[in-house]
Design a protein around this motif. Sequence first.
Motif, mmCIF file in Angstrom:
data_model
loop_
_atom_site.group_PDB
_atom_site.id
_atom_site.type_symbol
_atom_site.label_atom_id
_atom_site.label_comp_id
_atom_site.label_asym_id
_atom_site.label_seq_id
_atom_site.Cartn_x
_atom_site.Cartn_y
_atom_site.Cartn_z
ATOM 1 N N ALA A 1 0.814 -1.217 0.000
ATOM 2 C CA ALA A 1 0.000 0.000 0.000
ATOM 3 C C ALA A 1 0.848 1.267 0.000
ATOM 4 C CB ALA A 1 -0.931 0.002 1.213
ATOM 5 N N GLY A 2 2.181 1.119 0.156
ATOM 6 C CA GLY A 2 3.041 2.274 0.364
ATOM 7 C C GLY A 2 3.056 3.272 -0.775
ATOM 8 N N ARG A 3 2.817 2.820 -2.009
ATOM 9 C CA ARG A 3 2.865 3.770 -3.121
ATOM 10 C C ARG A 3 1.570 4.567 -3.268
ATOM 11 N NH1 ARG A 3 1.221 1.553 -8.383
ATOM 12 N NH2 ARG A 3 0.268 -0.502 -8.134
ATOM 13 N N PHE A 4 0.613 4.309 -2.386
ATOM 14 C CA PHE A 4 -0.649 5.037 -2.432
ATOM 15 C C PHE A 4 -0.854 5.878 -1.168
ATOM 16 C CE2 PHE A 4 -1.253 1.245 -5.074
ATOM 17 C CZ PHE A 4 -1.570 1.847 -6.278
ATOM 18 N N THR A 5 0.224 6.405 -0.630
ATOM 19 C CA THR A 5 0.126 7.280 0.536
ATOM 20 C C THR A 5 0.165 8.735 0.074
ATOM 21 O OG1 THR A 5 2.511 7.420 0.881
ATOM 22 C CG2 THR A 5 1.350 5.565 1.905
ATOM 23 N N TRP A 6 -0.263 9.645 0.953
ATOM 24 C CA TRP A 6 -0.290 11.061 0.578
ATOM 25 C C TRP A 6 1.109 11.627 0.366
ATOM 26 C CZ3 TRP A 6 -4.134 12.832 -1.737
ATOM 27 C CH2 TRP A 6 -5.434 12.424 -1.424
ATOM 28 N N ASP A 7 2.098 11.087 1.052
ATOM 29 C CA ASP A 7 3.460 11.580 0.846
ATOM 30 C C ASP A 7 3.962 11.273 -0.559
ATOM 31 O OD1 ASP A 7 3.616 12.674 3.342
ATOM 32 O OD2 ASP A 7 4.651 10.968 4.248
#
Length: 339
Positions: free
Chosen positions: A315-321
């Motif tokens: 899921a890390g590539r879909f964070t706001w950062d």
Amino acid sequence: MRIAQVCPYSLDQPGGVASHVLGLASWLRSRGHSVVVIAPGEGESTDELHLMGRAMSLPFNGSVAHLGVRPDQAMRTRAALDGADLVHVHEPLTPGIAYAAARAARGRLVVTHHASFHPGLLALPLRLRSALLPPRESIAVSSAAAETARAVTGSEPVVVANAVPLPPSPDGVRERGLVLFVGRLDEPRKGYPVYAALAGLVPEARFVAIGPGGGGASGVEELGALTDRERDEWLSRAEVLVAPNRFGESFGMVLIEALARGCAVVASDLPAFREVVSDPGVASFFPVDDVALAAEALRARLNSPADPEKAWRAAGRFTWDVVGPEVEAVYAAALSRMT
């Protein structure tokens, strides 16, 4: 920068577009921007949230859209744009406040297309509707949404995904055999009857459904609508989320929400779902409406549980950062158009 974000859908109803708008607004404020969200909804308005009142329910694309379509709502939305350096309208072609805001935002407009559908006979009227909008920078949340946007606007949008806040890495503690469904139980495109049928085919699992519209399916604990925090607590406990959606999905937000809490997914084989996760270690897919193969995929996943941390990393590539700066880049392009 002063930014007005316009959401066409009522904040009184749970929905992916509304969650995206509110999440983006929060991230933009953390970056020092001044953001006001304008949307249908009942309740008290604030400096950061202008609610336009009760929405009207309109069926579309296998779902129900709750839109602010009264003339007074459009008038108040246009007034709320005063002083904004940039106006960001989500689903700009929808009837009501979104289209009114997009028409009024001359020279300072960004739009995001969320929907995925085959326009058919709607293509021409939507093209004519789009032609009345001022020049703008366009975003689509996925390849599927971009395809629809091209068909109904003739534009080539930049693909910028939806995002979620990424919680801390999961602790790995799971309730063995806990399987979840999250979504409206009475919305045909979400595929709840497939999930309910699985309860009879995989009796060794515990089936829990979260969302409004339940009808008392045998073998399923229907919890009704929960808060986001309660939903996330269930996702943090479950081994598998089943997403048996049937059509009309432009982005796999429900998959991302599950993965972010270390929960594996078993989902219908939709392009929008494949686009967000493809790792067979945390995601399995089955043909739409195929209960037998869905049961086979679910049983295989339960027999070989996913590593919660691996799901979380997916899921890390879909964070706001990650996603937020991509939106800011589109804003910069829109502002450069004005100079």
